[in-house]
Design a protein around this motif. Structure first.
Motif, PDB file in Angstrom:
ATOM      1  N   PRO A  78       0.844  -1.190   0.000  1.00 25.30           N
ATOM      2  CA  PRO A  78       0.000   0.000   0.000  1.00 25.30           C
ATOM      3  C   PRO A  78       0.888   1.252   0.000  1.00 25.30           C
ATOM      4  CG  PRO A  78      -0.734  -1.534   1.692  1.00 25.30           C
ATOM      5  CD  PRO A  78       0.521  -2.117   1.096  1.00 25.30           C
ATOM      6  N   THR A 100      -8.545  -3.351  -8.409  1.00 22.77           N
ATOM      7  CA  THR A 100      -9.620  -3.990  -7.638  1.00 22.77           C
ATOM      8  C   THR A 100     -10.032  -3.139  -6.438  1.00 22.77           C
ATOM      9  OG1 THR A 100      -7.922  -5.430  -6.691  1.00 22.77           O
ATOM     10  CG2 THR A 100      -9.367  -6.406  -8.365  1.00 22.77           C
ATOM     11  N   LYS A 126      -8.662  -5.124   6.205  1.00 23.02           N
ATOM     12  CA  LYS A 126      -8.585  -6.557   5.894  1.00 23.02           C
ATOM     13  C   LYS A 126      -8.846  -6.804   4.414  1.00 23.02           C
ATOM     14  CE  LYS A 126     -10.150  -8.058  10.413  1.00 23.02           C
ATOM     15  NZ  LYS A 126     -11.352  -8.459  11.155  1.00 23.02           N
ATOM     16  N   LEU A 127      -8.606  -8.035   3.964  1.00 23.56           N
ATOM     17  CA  LEU A 127      -8.878  -8.375   2.572  1.00 23.56           C
ATOM     18  C   LEU A 127     -10.315  -8.860   2.416  1.00 23.56           C
ATOM     19  CD1 LEU A 127      -5.706 -10.313   1.311  1.00 23.56           C
ATOM     20  CD2 LEU A 127      -6.256  -7.875   1.131  1.00 23.56           C
TER      21      LEU A 127
HETATM   22  P1  ADP Z   1      -3.862  -0.480  -1.176  1.00 23.76           P
HETATM   23  O1  ADP Z   1      -3.598   0.985  -1.119  1.00 23.76           O
HETATM   24  O2  ADP Z   1      -3.769  -1.118   0.182  1.00 23.76           O
HETATM   25  O3  ADP Z   1      -3.041  -1.191  -2.208  1.00 23.76           O
HETATM   26  P2  ADP Z   1      -6.394  -0.900  -2.663  1.00 23.76           P
HETATM   27  O4  ADP Z   1      -6.972   0.380  -3.105  1.00 23.76           O
HETATM   28  O5  ADP Z   1      -5.749  -1.756  -3.693  1.00 23.76           O
HETATM   29  O6  ADP Z   1      -5.428  -0.574  -1.448  1.00 23.76           O
HETATM   30  O7  ADP Z   1      -7.526  -1.779  -1.963  1.00 23.76           O
HETATM   31  C1  ADP Z   1      -8.350  -1.257  -0.955  1.00 23.76           C
HETATM   32  C2  ADP Z   1      -9.015  -2.386  -0.200  1.00 23.76           C
HETATM   33  O8  ADP Z   1      -9.840  -3.146  -1.115  1.00 23.76           O
HETATM   34  C3  ADP Z   1      -8.057  -3.424   0.379  1.00 23.76           C
HETATM   35  O9  ADP Z   1      -7.557  -3.035   1.644  1.00 23.76           O
HETATM   36  C4  ADP Z   1      -8.971  -4.640   0.481  1.00 23.76           C
HETATM   37  O10 ADP Z   1      -9.865  -4.537   1.558  1.00 23.76           O
HETATM   38  C5  ADP Z   1      -9.793  -4.537  -0.801  1.00 23.76           C
HETATM   39  N1  ADP Z   1      -9.158  -5.273  -1.919  1.00 23.76           N
HETATM   40  C6  ADP Z   1      -8.671  -4.736  -3.076  1.00 23.76           C
HETATM   41  N2  ADP Z   1      -8.170  -5.684  -3.882  1.00 23.76           N
HETATM   42  C7  ADP Z   1      -8.331  -6.858  -3.229  1.00 23.76           C
HETATM   43  C8  ADP Z   1      -8.007  -8.210  -3.532  1.00 23.76           C
HETATM   44  N3  ADP Z   1      -7.406  -8.555  -4.683  1.00 23.76           N
HETATM   45  N4  ADP Z   1      -8.338  -9.159  -2.625  1.00 23.76           N
HETATM   46  C9  ADP Z   1      -8.954  -8.845  -1.472  1.00 23.76           C
HETATM   47  N5  ADP Z   1      -9.268  -7.595  -1.105  1.00 23.76           N
HETATM   48  C10 ADP Z   1      -8.972  -6.597  -1.967  1.00 23.76           C
END
Ligand code: ADP
Length: 302
Positions: A78, A100, A126-127
């Motif tokens: 991140p 995503t 969280k994911l």
């Molecule tokens: P980051 O700045 O942490 O890279 P993102 O904008 O890519 O954040 O994602 C924001 C949130 O969306 C993540 O913290 C997660 O909750 C969810 N998310 C995005 N992509 C995924 C993925 N491939 N699998 C699971 N959760 C995801």
């Protein structure tokens, strides 16, 4: 029938049948794998990616000229800048940038049935479950295909080894760019991130100035200020608080770091250490990807 349509239908069928994670994924892979063979390639990652000075994507670009656009993935912690560089490459190569995280935020904003469930997960750093994210991604790919899109630059997917296995089962990924930035800068970059609530543009108010010490060079990253029309419309992502960013960094180490090994062992990983802000990093990234000529041609045509 196109891979994405099958992907979406299979995901929907499997998830709505209340299947377990394992059966959902097995179902997806069984439904989709016959189609992956149609995109077999002559890309030789060992030859093309082993030399870090000349890793490039020569194989990918050769294949692109045979009629298929690039299918790349951006990995990185991140705050590293995946969105910034994925979006620039997407403009340069004319392929969609699919993040995503944006799909999740769009779903959150839509007040649809998933909205409150997603809000709780995202605001805790969280994911989201693999099923939900694959469903959102499949729908996005399907909508893009209906508009004639081909190829993609994925940002934020895959984030677990299971997601990487599924992706590998449904299509060929040509190249995975692993962006890396000094840890001291990651938290500051997340906390400094600002988004225009109207146009969605990404800016950053952080000024990162790490002094050289103990033989390590310093690093300077200038703020990325918004244009005047966005300045009064800036918002902060609710998951960009110190506590939540630290949790996202921990989850990255636990769940996503192994995805780097997954692609490294397949010879698809290009490691790229960001030397600083966009002015220093962008030309070097283009050089690592053997794309300097592309940008010159595009600027000349503009
Ligand atoms: P980051 O700045 O942490 O890279 P993102 O904008 O890519 O954040 O994602 C924001 C949130 O969306 C993540 O913290 C997660 O909750 C969810 N998310 C995005 N992509 C995924 C993925 N491939 N699998 C699971 N959760 C995801």
């Amino acid at each position: 029938m196109a891979v994405v349509s099958r992907c979406s239908r299979a995901a929907t069928a499997a998830t709505t049948a209340n299947a377990t994670t394992a059966t959902t994924f097995a179902y997806l892979i069984r439904s989709l794998s016959p189609f992956s063979s149609s995109s077999s390639s002559t890309f030789d990652p060992q030859n093309d990616l082993n030399n870090r000075n000349k890793p490039a994507v020569l194989g990918t670009l050769k294949r692109e000229s045979k009629g298929r656009n690039v299918q790349w993935v951006f990995l990185g912690c991140p705050g590293v800048g995946k969105g910034t560089y994925a979006s620039r490459l997407s403009n340069l190569l004319g392929v969609p940038h699919i993040a995503t995280g944006d799909l999740v935020r769009d779903e959150l904003a839509s007040s649809g049935p998933l909205s409150s469930q997603l809000k709780e997960i995202v605001t805790q750093g969280k994911l989201v479950s693999d099923e939900i994210i694959i469903d959102l991604l499949s729908k996005r790919l399907e909508a893009g295909e209906a508009k004639g899109e081909s190829g993609f630059i994925l940002d934020g997917f895959p984030r677990t080894v299971r997601q990487a296995e599924i992706l590998e089962g449904v299509t060929d990924i040509d190249l995975v760019i692993n962006l890396k930035l000094r840890e001291e800068a990651l938290l500051a970059k997340c906390l400094g991130r600002r988004i225009c609530r109207e146009c969605g543009g990404n800016y950053n108010v952080a000024c990162i100035d790490i002094k050289a010490e103990n033989g390590r060079p310093g690093m300077y990253m200038a703020p990325l200020p918004p244009p005047p029309q966005c300045a009064s419309k800036l918002i902060t992502r609710p998951d960009d608080t110190e506590e939540v960013v630290k949790q996202r960094l921990r989850i990255y180490q636990a769940m996503t770091r192994p995805v780097e090994d997954f692609y490294r062992s397949r010879g698809k990983l290009l490691e790229f250490d960001l030397p600083g802000g966009i002015p220093e990093s962008w030309p070097k990234l283009l050089c690592a990807l053997n794309l300097e000529d592309r940008e010159d041609k595009q600027s000349a045509a503009a």
